[in-house]
Structure formats: structure tokens, C-alpha cells
Design an enzyme around this catalytic site. Structure first.
Site, PDB file in Angstrom:
ATOM      1  N   HIS A  83      -3.600   3.954  16.404  1.00 60.87           N
ATOM      2  CA  HIS A  83      -4.165   5.723  16.299  1.00 60.87           C
ATOM      3  C   HIS A  83      -5.082   5.641  17.568  1.00 60.87           C
ATOM      4  O   HIS A  83      -6.036   6.602  17.260  1.00 60.87           O
ATOM      5  CB  HIS A  83      -4.799   5.811  14.993  1.00 60.87           C
ATOM      6  CG  HIS A  83      -3.694   5.863  13.757  1.00 60.87           C
ATOM      7  ND1 HIS A  83      -3.030   7.083  13.631  1.00 60.87           N
ATOM      8  CD2 HIS A  83      -3.171   4.962  13.275  1.00 60.87           C
ATOM      9  CE1 HIS A  83      -2.124   6.875  12.628  1.00 60.87           C
ATOM     10  NE2 HIS A  83      -2.180   5.503  12.307  1.00 60.87           N
ATOM     11  N   THR A 122       1.752   2.139  19.650  1.00 60.56           N
ATOM     12  CA  THR A 122       3.134   2.908  19.202  1.00 60.56           C
ATOM     13  C   THR A 122       3.281   3.902  20.274  1.00 60.56           C
ATOM     14  O   THR A 122       2.212   4.185  21.117  1.00 60.56           O
ATOM     15  CB  THR A 122       2.644   3.578  17.889  1.00 60.56           C
ATOM     16  OG1 THR A 122       3.978   4.270  17.623  1.00 60.56           O
ATOM     17  CG2 THR A 122       1.617   4.549  18.032  1.00 60.56           C
ATOM     18  N   LYS A 141       3.166   8.334  18.499  1.00 64.22           N
ATOM     19  CA  LYS A 141       2.132   9.056  18.060  1.00 64.22           C
ATOM     20  C   LYS A 141       1.759   9.799  19.505  1.00 64.22           C
ATOM     21  O   LYS A 141       2.208  10.861  19.767  1.00 64.22           O
ATOM     22  CB  LYS A 141       1.172   8.351  17.473  1.00 64.22           C
ATOM     23  CG  LYS A 141       1.324   7.926  15.878  1.00 64.22           C
ATOM     24  CD  LYS A 141       0.375   7.217  15.134  1.00 64.22           C
ATOM     25  CE  LYS A 141       0.877   6.777  13.763  1.00 64.22           C
ATOM     26  NZ  LYS A 141       2.278   5.985  13.523  1.00 64.22           N
TER      27      LYS A 141
END
Length: 507
Positions: A288, A316, A319
Site C-alpha cells: 500500500h 503489488t 494497486k
């Protein structure tokens, strides 16, 4: 020699039901088929019968052709009971039919339900809108035209495309690591890496943050390595546990930088220093944070100049980078070990060409000046939402990141508020167990650079009405811009405005 057929039964069974067996199956026996008239000693008779002369008549019910039917397990009944229990405690997940729009002037709106009701999306993790950026879209479209839509299999069987290697090189460069490895998702990246490393390192011990994501928890479980859990973002507790561990034993300290549900940011420097003091490797999840923090979007590690203290970083592509997939980056030997031994990597179909090309374009985009501009707008709109909630007297959990949690206790209550917001044109998913603990239900807002102050003003009005509509009380926190308790003027915290110490060129 004993009969191989009847000899497979126990003596009591044969004694009770031997006569019935003879009547049913005698004609198939090569010895009995030659015929006999008595059960006396006759070398032509069945050798088993000769050795077991006392065979009683079978009960009458055994001579009848009766087949007892065993009822199968009631699978559907069991599934129904499980789902009913989820619905009863309001933890049953309802997937809203939401189609996000990517055209200019439409994002971050979506079409919801069968009637295509227009709503504003507040909970997507496409944080910077990279999925709809023309540069990212064009890269994916061109890759489809050149290489098709699918990878064709695992990298071992279908081949290792040049785009795969370019993307891994770019990720390694972004995180200042010698090597990187991409996976089908970051859940798989965390699970496969942790389970593999902890399983093969002799006597490995794992120290896991209590707030870790389910993917890391699953990887730790699958490794079956001994683990200890330290309090969320608590370096003192981590030190206490590590100090009790035997020296010279392999250790992994596993934690996240930005917590996905609270928005908290870990004390990265202190936790890495403590881990290394006791000879542990740090496994840091920046899922995040990548794309959102740091001069080039490498995450909290880059923003604080601490990338060199992270031994294994996971991130990731799904996102802030607006695609799908996950990755790890670390030393060349460590990455090669995971590549060679992790089933979650070896036996999974490779990422397809449009995802590879789109991800590569997104990483380069967010590492550029345009990416820095998007991050600046992103942080500004996040601050505006936090301040608007406070001024309106609406509750929010403390967060220094881009994630804005609004607590609504009770799975039933948070679902009702989310439904009320949807009716007013605002989509935010209710968060409940098992994503958060029971009693810690919330709405999780993730505003982005394409949200406007006008959208936020509309959201605040709708949220206030939703609270009143569902009889949820909340106390006014602000009056005339100051705290009602101490009259201190509200000041918006701006996280990490320190100058960037480690500039890096990303082509």
C-alpha cells in the site's frame, strides 16, 4: 491350501454366513464347480471347507437379496448452514456490481447495478488512477496486438518473455536491489516467499507483526516454522522477543509499512535496526506504499532513505500501478532460491503480455515528474477529506497515510451506512470480519488525485445523512475550526516532507 476368496474374511463371519456364501458364489469356484454331494473328506472338495467342517446355516434375512443403502453426507445442507451463519452475523460478503469508468471526465465514477446507476467510487485501490492513464492503456493495447492476450503457461514451459525480464529489471532498479521476481498476485508473492524461505532455512524462527495481512499470515502458516507475534508497530516488543531467541539461528522479521485498514505507518528504521541487531532478515510488505511514496514511488523505504535496510521487499502491480500481479525484490541469490523452489511461482501461469507492458509503463510513469505531481495532488485531496470529516464532526481513526478509516461499530450498522451512501451516489464497501476484528468495523475511504473538493463536500453531506438515517450517533469534534475539548486549532499532519536523499534515475 486355504481358499483365497473365503480366506479374506474373518473366521466368525465365515462360521455364521458360510452357507450363504457357498450358495451365492460356489459356482464360480473351480473346485466346487466339479460338484460334490457331501461335506465329508473329499480331495475334490474345497480345501477351505475341508479345514473348517463346522459351518452353520445363515440366518433367513441373509439369504434374501437385501442391499442396505448408506445415506451420503448432506453437503448442500452443510453449505447452506455455513452461508446462513455468515448472513446472520452480517459478515456475508455481497459483491456490488460496479463497473468503473476510465474515460476522461468520468473517472473516478462507475456504473452500479443492473440499471447502471452513476456513483462515485471511494474505496478502490487504484490509488492514482494509473489503470486509466493513456500511457498505461496504450502499452497494454500494443502488447496485445504484438503478443496476444495470454502467456501460454508457466515461465518454465511457455518461455520467459523479454517483457517479463524488463519488468523484473525495472522493479529491482526501483527498489535498489540486485534482483526481483514477479508473481500472479502479491498474495501469492508473500505466501510463496515466506513459506519457502522459512521452510528451507534450518531452524528458522519467524517474528510477525500482529497487524500483518492475511497473505503473510498464510505464508507463515504454510512454512510450519515456529513463530512469535509482536504487537502492531511496536519495536520494543519486537526487541523483547528477539532478545529471547537463540543466537546464530535464521530469523525473519515480517511486517508492513502502510497498514491497509488503519492507515498507520510503521517505524521502519527502528524495526529494521532491531531485526539486524539480532541477525534477522527483514521481510517488508510495501503493497500500500509503492507508487505513492518516495521520489520515484518506491514506497516508504525510499521516502525515508531506508531501502538498503530492507532485505526483502514485496509489492503489488495491482494497486497504485493499476494492473495485476505481485513481486519481491532482494539479493540475487535469495530471489533465485525462491524462483527455484517456490511452488507458488513454479506452477503458476505467467503474467500475460498486456499486464507486463501496462505494469512496466505504470512504474515508469509514476517514477517520473508526472508521477510526483499525481502524488502531490493525491496527498492534498486526502488532507481535504480528513479535515472535512473533522469539521463535520464525523468520526475517523487516526491515520498519517492516504487511507482514511471511518469507524462504524457493528457489522449490521456499517452495512446499512454503506447502503445509504450508495443510494446517494457514493460507493464505499463496508469492512467487517474477517478483514478486521469484530467490533472494529469501518468504512475505508481511499480518495485519489481525480477526486475533487466538490465530490468530497457531497460525500460529507451524504455520510452525515446516512448516520442520521440509521440512528448512529456521533459527537461533534470541531466547532469553528477548533477542537471542542481544548479549543486548539486543528492542524493537518503532513507525513514525511523531509527532502529526498537518494535520487534515482528511472528510464
Amino acid at each position: 491350501m486355504p481358499c483365497p476368496f473365503i480366506g479374506s474374511f474373518n473366521q466368525a463371519f465365515v462360521k455364521n454366513y458360510g452357507s450363504h456364501l457357498m450358495k451365492q458364489y460356489g459356482k464360480f469356484c473351480p473346485t466346487l464347480s466339479r460338484g460334490f454331494r457331501s461335506l465329508g473328506q473329499d480331495e475334490t472338495k474345497c480345501p477351505f471347507i475341508q479345514q473348517n467342517s463346522i459351518i452353520s446355516e445363515a440366518p433367513k434375512e441373509m439369504t434374501e437379496d437385501i442391499v442396505e443403502r448408506v445415506q451420503p453426507y448432506q453437503y448442500e445442507k452443510f453449505f447452506h448452514e455455513q452461508i446462513s451463519a455468515k448472513k446472520k452475523d452480517y459478515s456475508y460478503r455481497i459483491f456490488r456490481k460496479v463497473s468503473r469508468l476510465a474515460a476522461d471526465g468520468m473517472y473516478p465514477q462507475a456504473l452500479e447495478g443492473a440499471e447502471n446507476h452513476r456513483v462515485t467510487v471511494w474505496c478502490a485501490n487504484d490509488y492514482l488512477g494509473a489503470s486509466r492513464h493513456p500511457v498505461v492503456q496504450d502499452a497494454a493495447i500494443n502488447a496485445i496486438k504484438s503478443y496476444g492476450t495470454g502467456a501460454g503457461g508457466t515461465r518454465n514451459i511457455a518461455g520467459n518473455s523479454q517483457m517479463t525480464e524488463k519488468l523484473e529489471t525495472e522493479i529491482a532498479k526501483l527498489h535498489k536491489k540486485p534482483a526481483a521476481l514477479i508473481f500472479s498476485s502479491c498474495f501469492v508473492a508473500n505466501d510463496a516467499t515466506l513459506s519457502t524461505l522459512a521452510k528451507i532455512l534450518p531452524g528458522c524462527l519467524i517474528f510477525s507483526d500482529a497487524g500483518n495481512h492475511a497473505s503473510m499470515i498464510q505464508g507463515i502458516r504454510n512454512s510450519r516454522a515456529p513463530k512469535q507475534i509482536f504487537r502492531h508497530n511496536d519495536p520494543n516488543h519486537l526487541r523483547e522477543l528477539l532478545s529471547q531467541s537463540p543466537p546464530g539461528v535464521p530469523k525473519l522479521v515480517v511486517f508492513e509499512t502502510v497498514h491497509s485498514m488503519s492507515g498507520a505507518i510503521c517505524p521502519l528504521d527502528e524495526m529494521c535496526n532491531i531485526a539486524h541487531e539480532f541477525g534477522a532478515l527483514t521481510f517488508v510488505d510495501e503493497v500500500h506504499a509503492v507508487g505513492l511514496y518516495g521520489k520515484h514511488g518506491a514506497g516508504i523505504g525510499e521516502e525515508r532513505g531506508l531501502q538498503h535496510k530492507i532485505d526483502i521487499v514485496s509489492g503489488t502491480l495491482g494497486k497504485a500501478y493499476g494492473n495485476v500481479g505481485g513481486y519481491i525484490a532482494g539479493s540475487s541469490l535469495l530471489v533465485d532460491t525462491v524462483r527455484s523452489l517456490a511452488p507458488g511461482f513454479i506452477f503458476t501461469t505467467a503474467l500475460p503480455p498486456p499486464v507486463l507492458a501496462g505494469s512496466l509503463a505504470a512504474i515508469r510513469l509514476l517514477a517520473s515528474e508526472e508521477g510526483r505531481s499525481l502524488r502531490s495532488k493525491h496527498q492534498a485531496i486526502v488532507r481535504y477529506l480528513k479535515l472535512s470529516l473533522l469539521v463535520a464532526g464525523l468520526p475517523q481513526l487516526p491515520s498519517v497515510s492516504h487511507i482514511v478509516p471511518v469507524p462504524v461499530k457493528g457489522a449490521d450498522k456499517v452495512a446499512l451506512v454503506a447502503e445509504s451512501l450508495m443510494k446517494r451516489g457514493h460507493y464505499v464497501q463496508a469492512i467487517n470480519y474477517p478483514t478486521v476484528a469484530r467490533g472494529e468495523e469501518r468504512l475505508r475511504f481511499a480518495p485519489g488525485p481525480y477526486h475533487t473538493p466538490e465530490m468530497i463536500d457531497s460525500l460529507i453531506t451524504a455520510l452525515t445523512e446516512a448516520f442520521h438515517e440509521n440512528n448512529i450517533s456521533f459527537n461533534e469534534f470541531m466547532k469553528n475550526g477548533t477542537c471542542r475539548e481544548c479549543s486548539m486549532e486543528y492542524k493537518v499532519d503532513i507525513a514525511y516532507e523531509e527532502p529526498y536523499k537518494y535520487p534515482m534515475q528511472v528510464a
